[in-house]
Scaffold this motif. Structure first.
Motif, PDB file in Angstrom:
ATOM      1  N   ASN A 260      41.512  19.632  39.979  1.00 43.92           N
ATOM      2  CA  ASN A 260      40.924  20.035  38.648  1.00 43.92           C
ATOM      3  C   ASN A 260      41.426  20.976  37.871  1.00 43.92           C
ATOM      4  OD1 ASN A 260      38.587  18.114  39.133  1.00 43.92           O
ATOM      5  ND2 ASN A 260      37.689  19.522  40.517  1.00 43.92           N
ATOM      6  N   ILE A 261      42.656  21.816  38.560  1.00 43.48           N
ATOM      7  CA  ILE A 261      43.173  22.949  37.785  1.00 43.48           C
ATOM      8  C   ILE A 261      44.069  22.342  36.828  1.00 43.48           C
ATOM      9  CG2 ILE A 261      44.929  24.674  37.951  1.00 43.48           C
ATOM     10  CD1 ILE A 261      44.031  24.955  41.213  1.00 43.48           C
TER      11      ILE A 261
ATOM     12  N   SER B 258      46.100  24.261  34.547  1.00 43.86           N
ATOM     13  CA  SER B 258      46.744  25.308  34.031  1.00 43.86           C
ATOM     14  C   SER B 258      48.427  24.905  34.533  1.00 43.86           C
ATOM     15  CB  SER B 258      46.753  26.684  34.680  1.00 43.86           C
ATOM     16  OG  SER B 258      46.850  26.447  35.974  1.00 43.86           O
TER      17      SER B 258
ATOM     18  N   GLY C  13      37.939  22.798  34.750  1.00 46.74           N
ATOM     19  CA  GLY C  13      38.642  22.293  35.968  1.00 46.74           C
ATOM     20  C   GLY C  13      39.204  23.525  36.466  1.00 46.74           C
ATOM     21  N   THR C  14      39.837  24.361  35.613  1.00 46.88           N
ATOM     22  CA  THR C  14      40.476  25.586  36.536  1.00 46.88           C
ATOM     23  C   THR C  14      39.307  26.447  36.808  1.00 46.88           C
ATOM     24  OG1 THR C  14      42.314  25.240  34.578  1.00 46.88           O
ATOM     25  CG2 THR C  14      42.301  27.418  35.958  1.00 46.88           C
TER      26      THR C  14
ATOM     27  N   ASP D 159      48.099  29.464  27.945  1.00 49.65           N
ATOM     28  CA  ASP D 159      47.886  28.894  29.231  1.00 49.65           C
ATOM     29  C   ASP D 159      46.506  29.718  30.063  1.00 49.65           C
ATOM     30  OD1 ASP D 159      47.626  26.928  31.211  1.00 49.65           O
ATOM     31  OD2 ASP D 159      49.405  28.134  32.285  1.00 49.65           O
ATOM     32  N   VAL D 160      45.596  29.144  30.520  1.00 47.46           N
ATOM     33  CA  VAL D 160      44.596  29.782  31.556  1.00 47.46           C
ATOM     34  C   VAL D 160      44.881  29.392  32.878  1.00 47.46           C
ATOM     35  CG1 VAL D 160      42.272  30.387  31.741  1.00 47.46           C
ATOM     36  CG2 VAL D 160      43.299  29.802  29.529  1.00 47.46           C
ATOM     37  N   LYS D 161      44.883  30.596  33.942  1.00 47.88           N
ATOM     38  CA  LYS D 161      45.029  30.235  35.243  1.00 47.88           C
ATOM     39  C   LYS D 161      43.668  30.385  35.777  1.00 47.88           C
ATOM     40  CE  LYS D 161      48.397  33.528  35.354  1.00 47.88           C
ATOM     41  NZ  LYS D 161      48.613  34.108  33.985  1.00 47.88           N
ATOM     42  N   VAL D 162      43.853  30.141  37.047  1.00 45.62           N
ATOM     43  CA  VAL D 162      42.805  30.343  37.942  1.00 45.62           C
ATOM     44  C   VAL D 162      42.408  32.012  38.227  1.00 45.62           C
ATOM     45  CG1 VAL D 162      41.719  29.980  40.323  1.00 45.62           C
ATOM     46  CG2 VAL D 162      43.081  28.191  39.309  1.00 45.62           C
TER      47      VAL D 162
END
Lengths: 194, 396
Positions: free
Chosen positions: A64-65, A67, B272-273, B358-361
């Motif tokens: 689902n990630i 980025s 999602g992230t 951008d956006v990371k976990v």
């Protein structure tokens, strides 16, 4: 060792060389082998010849990630001249590998990789594509080299799936299918791991 | 049927399966693929649609309005400045109660000019009277588009529907997708048989004339009532859609919210992230959860208040800067929705991802770390901050 539950690949190329197409084709081929896939380009004001980046995630469960990928397992460089302007091994995992389109050997290329100590693979995708397709279209041989080095897909199955897919896509241009299939096979044989 | 498609391909495919009467088409990045693929379907005779190419988005929406007013089913696709150029017509479509369906591929508005994703385009149109439904990925973009017509066209609603997905992140990413059979889709959508329309010979109708003060407000109240009625209809359609697809939709999605103490509320692909971040934190015993808003108009205020009522600290994340100097639009709505709760969680607003940042976990994990601090100390710190921009200070 690379964990095959989730394999992350970053592509570096120049606009117009087909790095994005190779990335999307890999996603489709992996999907055909029952994997969960993502294939996505990073867009900006891109134009012919400018550096572009594209990404693949190939996993056993849906990922689902959404980025970009900062710590890839594999990096594919479709244009050797990018080595001078872009830090292509940035974030590349220690157990991973870089695959470069170049006539040079891994030993010759390694000094240009800013201290990268892991696996270096080379493939002369330009020569292969010019020989099989009559044009410099390095994306199909690069795709085959990435699949071979990463082991993320079965190569026999890959050839079958891509042939079937091309037969559908290029029904009116059979010569393209044969050339691409030869390019894939040659690349699988010729990729050098060092 | 299992396949692999980008978000744009998936929506174009849904449009092909629906086979609408009219497509008002004008291209703009990142939604251009949609009219491009559809032009192919039209040229190959795979649809019966009148594919009308025009000179601007003002005109593409005008085509949709005219077609829908004449009793046809009309669709379009756009992004960013294209949606901005439709602005006048968005209100006309909604107030004429024309259930047009628009694929909005979210992209930042100019200026500075930028082609990447944020929600500033559709958030700017949030008060235009359109139903707004947002997707997290290609599958949801496909599923939402198919649900749009049964929602908008029903007599109690009769409002246009904007089906949104994040530009590039969703529109240009190829992922696995489950497609429905075309026959199933057509049966689900049904025939469009409006009660009243411009060209009905038994009862010809003027559409969009001047409205005087003694009537204008009554029409606006009816429009507002229709938007309220849309909530129930969206859930009905979702229930029917689950029967044909096995996929469940609501006004929003709750992810690991059963016992969540810390929660994030957001819209679109970053969900999602954020799910990955929630999973990681849960492994470390943090009671983290996520609410992904699917339907922003009508806004599910009461339902959202219930979902957040047992949390201790919540970060509402906006992918657009509303320039209110008081937080983004999702924050404003959420905060207002929580006002009537007897015990409210601490609430902060984080604006993120503007112009494709951008956006990371890890970014989402930082947000949860701040929420954990707030829950412990009771000190919220700044109410409204931006995340991920260059700054000498910590931004979250």
């Amino acid at each position: 060792m690379v964990n095959h539950d989730l394999v992350e690949i970053r592509w570096h190329g120049r606009g117009g060389q087909g790095a994005k197409s190779a990335c999307l084709l890999l996603a489709d081929a992996a999907g055909m082998q029952g994997k969960f896939v993502q294939g996505f380009p990073e867009y900006g004001p891109e134009r012919m010849g400018a550096p572009i980046t594209a990404y693949n995630r190939i996993s056993e469960k849906r990922c689902n990630i959404h980025s970009n990928i900062y710590y890839p397992d594999y990096v594919a460089v479709v244009d050797e001249t990018l080595l001078d302007s872009i830090d292509v091994t940035a974030g590349l995992k220690t157990g991973g590998a870089i695959i470069i389109n170049t006539p040079g050997s891994p030993q010759e290329i390694r000094p240009r990789l800013r201290g990268w100590e892991g696996t270096v693979c080379t493939i002369d995708a330009r020569r292969i594509s010019e020989g099989t397709l009559g044009k410099n279209l390095p994306n199909t041989p690069m795709l085959a080299a990435v699949v071979k080095v990463s082991g993320v897909l079965e190569t026999e199955r890959l050839l079958m799936d891509i042939e079937a897919s091309f037969k559908h896509k290029f029904a009116t241009k059979p010569q393209v299918i044969q050339g691409n299939m030869e390019a894939l096979k040659k690349s699988l044989e010729e990729v050098q791991v060092g | 049927m299992s396949s692999r498609l980008s978000g744009n391909e998936a929506v174009a495919y849904a449009m092909k399966q629906i086979n609408p009467d009219v497509f008002g088409a004008f291209p703009i990045t990142p939604s251009t693929d949609i009219p491009e693929y559809f032009a192919g379907f039209a040229a190959n005779g795979e649809v019966n649609t009148e594919f009308v190419t025009v000179e601007s988005e003002h005109s593409s929406m005008s085509v949709c309005i005219a077609a829908q007013a004449a009793g046809a089913r009309a669709i379009s696709a756009t992004s960013s400045c294209g949606l901005a150029l439709m602005y006048e017509l968005l209100y006309v479509a909604a107030s004429c109660r024309l259930p047009i369906t628009l694929a909005c591929v979210n992209r930042a508005l100019s200026g500075p000019i930028n082609i990447n994703a944020d929600h500033s385009d559709s958030m700017g149109a949030r008060d235009s009277g359109w139903i707004q439904i947002y997707a997290e990925n290609n599958q949801e973009a496909y599923d939402n588009f198919i649900q749009a017509m049964p929602i908008g066209e029903t007599t109690s609603v009769r409002l246009p529907v904007m089906s949104c997905m994040d530009g590039f992140i969703t529109s240009h990413a190829v992922e696995n997708i489950e497609l429905l059979e075309t026959e199933t889709v057509r049966k689900f959508i049904g025939e469009y048989n409006p009660e009243h329309y411009l060209l009905k010979k038994e009862n010809p109708l003027a559409v969009g004339p001047y409205d005087v003060s003694p009537y204008y407000m009554e029409h606006k109240v009816q429009e507002a009532e229709a938007m309220k009625a849309a909530k129930a209809r969206i859930l009905e359609v979702a229930a029917a859609f689950e029967k044909i697809s096995g996929r469940r939709y609501g006004l929003f999605e709750e992810y690991r919210m059963e016992d969540a103490e810390l929660a994030i509320v957001l819209i679109g692909s970053t969900a999602g992230t954020a799910k990955a971040a929630v999973d990681r934190l849960r492994e470390h015993g943090v009671k983290a959860g996520l609410v992904k808003i699917r339907v922003f108009r009508p806004f599910p205020g009461e339902e959202l208040a219930r979902a957040l009522s047992r949390t201790r600290a919540v970060a509402v994340m906006d992918k657009s800067e509303g320039f209110s100097a008081n937080g983004g639009p999702v924050f404003a709505e959420t905060r207002s929705a929580l006002y009537d709760l007897k015990e409210r969680p601490y609430l902060i607003n984080i604006v993120y991802g503007l112009g494709g940042r951008d956006v990371k976990v890890e970014d989402i994990e930082k947000v949860f770390a701040r929420l954990a601090d707030i829950a412990t100390t009771g000190a919220t710190g700044p109410l409204y901050v931006h995340m991920g921009h260059r700054s000498k200070e910590e931004t979250v």
